[in-house]
Design a protein around this motif. Sequence first.
Motif, PDB file in Angstrom:
ATOM      1  N   ASN A  34      44.871  85.983  28.411  1.00 48.84           N
ATOM      2  CA  ASN A  34      43.556  85.377  28.357  1.00 48.84           C
ATOM      3  C   ASN A  34      43.558  84.510  27.184  1.00 48.84           C
ATOM      4  O   ASN A  34      43.884  85.109  25.882  1.00 48.84           O
ATOM      5  CB  ASN A  34      42.332  86.125  28.732  1.00 48.84           C
ATOM      6  CG  ASN A  34      42.144  87.055  29.684  1.00 48.84           C
ATOM      7  OD1 ASN A  34      43.029  86.696  30.920  1.00 48.84           O
ATOM      8  ND2 ASN A  34      41.577  88.127  29.841  1.00 48.84           N
ATOM      9  N   TRP A  61      34.696  87.045  28.178  1.00 50.32           N
ATOM     10  CA  TRP A  61      35.707  86.829  29.206  1.00 50.32           C
ATOM     11  C   TRP A  61      35.250  87.733  30.749  1.00 50.32           C
ATOM     12  O   TRP A  61      34.959  88.847  30.491  1.00 50.32           O
ATOM     13  CB  TRP A  61      37.198  87.100  28.863  1.00 50.32           C
ATOM     14  CG  TRP A  61      38.201  86.860  29.972  1.00 50.32           C
ATOM     15  CD1 TRP A  61      38.568  87.496  31.099  1.00 50.32           C
ATOM     16  CD2 TRP A  61      38.861  85.538  30.007  1.00 50.32           C
ATOM     17  NE1 TRP A  61      39.584  86.739  31.869  1.00 50.32           N
ATOM     18  CE2 TRP A  61      39.676  85.572  31.226  1.00 50.32           C
ATOM     19  CE3 TRP A  61      38.910  84.390  29.397  1.00 50.32           C
ATOM     20  CZ2 TRP A  61      40.411  84.616  31.711  1.00 50.32           C
ATOM     21  CZ3 TRP A  61      39.746  83.308  29.658  1.00 50.32           C
ATOM     22  CH2 TRP A  61      40.582  83.504  30.837  1.00 50.32           C
ATOM     23  N   ARG A  62      35.285  87.215  31.858  1.00 48.58           N
ATOM     24  CA  ARG A  62      35.117  88.202  33.147  1.00 48.58           C
ATOM     25  C   ARG A  62      36.393  88.032  33.892  1.00 48.58           C
ATOM     26  O   ARG A  62      36.760  86.728  34.042  1.00 48.58           O
ATOM     27  CB  ARG A  62      33.715  87.811  33.588  1.00 48.58           C
ATOM     28  CG  ARG A  62      32.699  87.948  32.731  1.00 48.58           C
ATOM     29  CD  ARG A  62      32.522  89.652  32.845  1.00 48.58           C
ATOM     30  NE  ARG A  62      31.219  90.350  31.961  1.00 48.58           N
ATOM     31  CZ  ARG A  62      31.234  90.381  30.803  1.00 48.58           C
ATOM     32  NH1 ARG A  62      32.469  90.161  29.907  1.00 48.58           N
ATOM     33  NH2 ARG A  62      30.308  90.774  30.041  1.00 48.58           N
ATOM     34  N   ASP A  63      36.950  88.976  34.292  1.00 47.87           N
ATOM     35  CA  ASP A  63      38.053  88.927  35.510  1.00 47.87           C
ATOM     36  C   ASP A  63      37.644  88.419  36.724  1.00 47.87           C
ATOM     37  O   ASP A  63      36.560  88.148  37.019  1.00 47.87           O
ATOM     38  CB  ASP A  63      38.591  90.131  35.821  1.00 47.87           C
ATOM     39  CG  ASP A  63      39.209  90.891  34.590  1.00 47.87           C
ATOM     40  OD1 ASP A  63      39.644  89.960  33.591  1.00 47.87           O
ATOM     41  OD2 ASP A  63      39.535  92.003  34.442  1.00 47.87           O
ATOM     42  N   PHE A  64      38.570  87.772  37.389  1.00 43.53           N
ATOM     43  CA  PHE A  64      38.183  87.029  38.715  1.00 43.53           C
ATOM     44  C   PHE A  64      37.155  87.676  39.481  1.00 43.53           C
ATOM     45  O   PHE A  64      36.285  87.137  40.056  1.00 43.53           O
ATOM     46  CB  PHE A  64      39.543  86.721  39.342  1.00 43.53           C
ATOM     47  CG  PHE A  64      39.358  85.862  40.591  1.00 43.53           C
ATOM     48  CD1 PHE A  64      39.276  84.530  40.546  1.00 43.53           C
ATOM     49  CD2 PHE A  64      39.184  86.397  41.856  1.00 43.53           C
ATOM     50  CE1 PHE A  64      39.085  83.729  41.635  1.00 43.53           C
ATOM     51  CE2 PHE A  64      38.948  85.673  42.868  1.00 43.53           C
ATOM     52  CZ  PHE A  64      39.030  84.173  42.904  1.00 43.53           C
ATOM     53  N   ASP A  65      37.486  88.998  39.897  1.00 43.77           N
ATOM     54  CA  ASP A  65      36.807  89.859  40.733  1.00 43.77           C
ATOM     55  C   ASP A  65      35.247  90.063  39.927  1.00 43.77           C
ATOM     56  O   ASP A  65      34.379  90.670  40.856  1.00 43.77           O
ATOM     57  CB  ASP A  65      37.474  91.013  41.013  1.00 43.77           C
ATOM     58  CG  ASP A  65      38.624  91.074  42.050  1.00 43.77           C
ATOM     59  OD1 ASP A  65      38.644  89.746  42.615  1.00 43.77           O
ATOM     60  OD2 ASP A  65      39.599  91.635  41.780  1.00 43.77           O
ATOM     61  N   ASP A  66      34.957  89.922  38.671  1.00 41.25           N
ATOM     62  CA  ASP A  66      33.786  90.167  38.340  1.00 41.25           C
ATOM     63  C   ASP A  66      32.808  88.955  38.044  1.00 41.25           C
ATOM     64  O   ASP A  66      31.880  88.759  37.406  1.00 41.25           O
ATOM     65  CB  ASP A  66      34.073  90.653  36.574  1.00 41.25           C
ATOM     66  CG  ASP A  66      34.480  92.097  36.637  1.00 41.25           C
ATOM     67  OD1 ASP A  66      34.389  93.028  37.850  1.00 41.25           O
ATOM     68  OD2 ASP A  66      35.268  92.434  36.025  1.00 41.25           O
ATOM     69  N   ARG A 150      44.234  82.355  39.363  1.00 39.73           N
ATOM     70  CA  ARG A 150      44.521  82.387  37.914  1.00 39.73           C
ATOM     71  C   ARG A 150      43.928  81.026  37.421  1.00 39.73           C
ATOM     72  O   ARG A 150      43.084  81.272  36.250  1.00 39.73           O
ATOM     73  CB  ARG A 150      45.707  82.643  37.500  1.00 39.73           C
ATOM     74  CG  ARG A 150      46.060  82.523  35.950  1.00 39.73           C
ATOM     75  CD  ARG A 150      45.068  83.703  35.257  1.00 39.73           C
ATOM     76  NE  ARG A 150      45.555  83.976  33.964  1.00 39.73           N
ATOM     77  CZ  ARG A 150      44.772  84.703  32.910  1.00 39.73           C
ATOM     78  NH1 ARG A 150      43.597  85.170  33.444  1.00 39.73           N
ATOM     79  NH2 ARG A 150      45.161  84.666  31.721  1.00 39.73           N
ATOM     80  N   GLU A 153      40.091  81.659  37.558  1.00 39.10           N
ATOM     81  CA  GLU A 153      39.621  82.485  36.684  1.00 39.10           C
ATOM     82  C   GLU A 153      39.571  81.967  35.200  1.00 39.10           C
ATOM     83  O   GLU A 153      38.447  81.860  34.450  1.00 39.10           O
ATOM     84  CB  GLU A 153      40.699  83.606  36.470  1.00 39.10           C
ATOM     85  CG  GLU A 153      40.150  84.780  35.591  1.00 39.10           C
ATOM     86  CD  GLU A 153      41.176  85.964  35.639  1.00 39.10           C
ATOM     87  OE1 GLU A 153      40.612  87.087  35.790  1.00 39.10           O
ATOM     88  OE2 GLU A 153      42.455  85.825  35.630  1.00 39.10           O
ATOM     89  N   ASN A 157      36.298  80.733  32.967  1.00 40.86           N
ATOM     90  CA  ASN A 157      36.061  81.406  31.595  1.00 40.86           C
ATOM     91  C   ASN A 157      35.822  80.623  30.257  1.00 40.86           C
ATOM     92  O   ASN A 157      35.464  80.904  29.126  1.00 40.86           O
ATOM     93  CB  ASN A 157      36.949  82.743  31.292  1.00 40.86           C
ATOM     94  CG  ASN A 157      36.590  83.965  32.114  1.00 40.86           C
ATOM     95  OD1 ASN A 157      35.616  84.455  31.559  1.00 40.86           O
ATOM     96  ND2 ASN A 157      36.906  84.176  33.298  1.00 40.86           N
TER      97      ASN A 157
END
Length: 229
Positions: A34, A61-66, A150, A153, A157
């Motif tokens: 990231n 930062w938050r992952d795609f699913d979050d 990606r 994502e 972010n």
Amino acid sequence: MKGLGKLIWRFVKLFLILFIGITVFWVILYRFVNPPVTWLMITRGFERKADGKEWKIDKQWRDFDDIADPMKRAAVAAEDQTFLENHGFDFHAIEKAIQKNSRSNKLIGGSTISQQTAKNVFLWPGRSYVRKAFEAYFTLLIEIFWSKRRIMEVYLNVIEMGDGIYGVNAAAQAYFHKEAFDLNRQQAAAIASIFPSPLKWSATNPTEYLQHRQYLIMKNIRRLGPMDF
């Protein structure tokens, strides 16, 4: 003269090889790692210091699913409705931007989400044709080496969302006191509505123009239907 020309050509070839090698490595690295910071974040930090404010880079930062699905859909609805189908460029939008630029001294981009991500992550703030050329180059690279998932994502972010606020999770906390995962459709549309000018606009104190923009984003979310990232 022949010898000098050959020497210059060797330096040019060496520079191009190094440039391509370093930039491709950089893009591939960020497919898995990231981005810790961007030039815009650093620039804004120094601008705040120059104005007598504290240094501030608020990002989590938050992952795609979050990240809530409505937030991803709102970003597409607001900024790039052909995101999943295009290959980094919306040529119809570019054509419209060129027509506007021919009638104005202002440089208008017509950028896709992929272009904005390339610009935000790899380039310096500002508007120029040189920068647009680098933006196109990095857009091609992330379209080749990253997935659309990606790209979205990273985009969500690193995007500027207010004074010292970056990414939708920091925005969700600042504007709605909740995590990005918990945003509903109306809140996501409100955040997406300020993407073009986050230092002037507020997601929770919208002008009449922003309210209309939010309405259009919500309408486009419904029209887009299911999206498979």
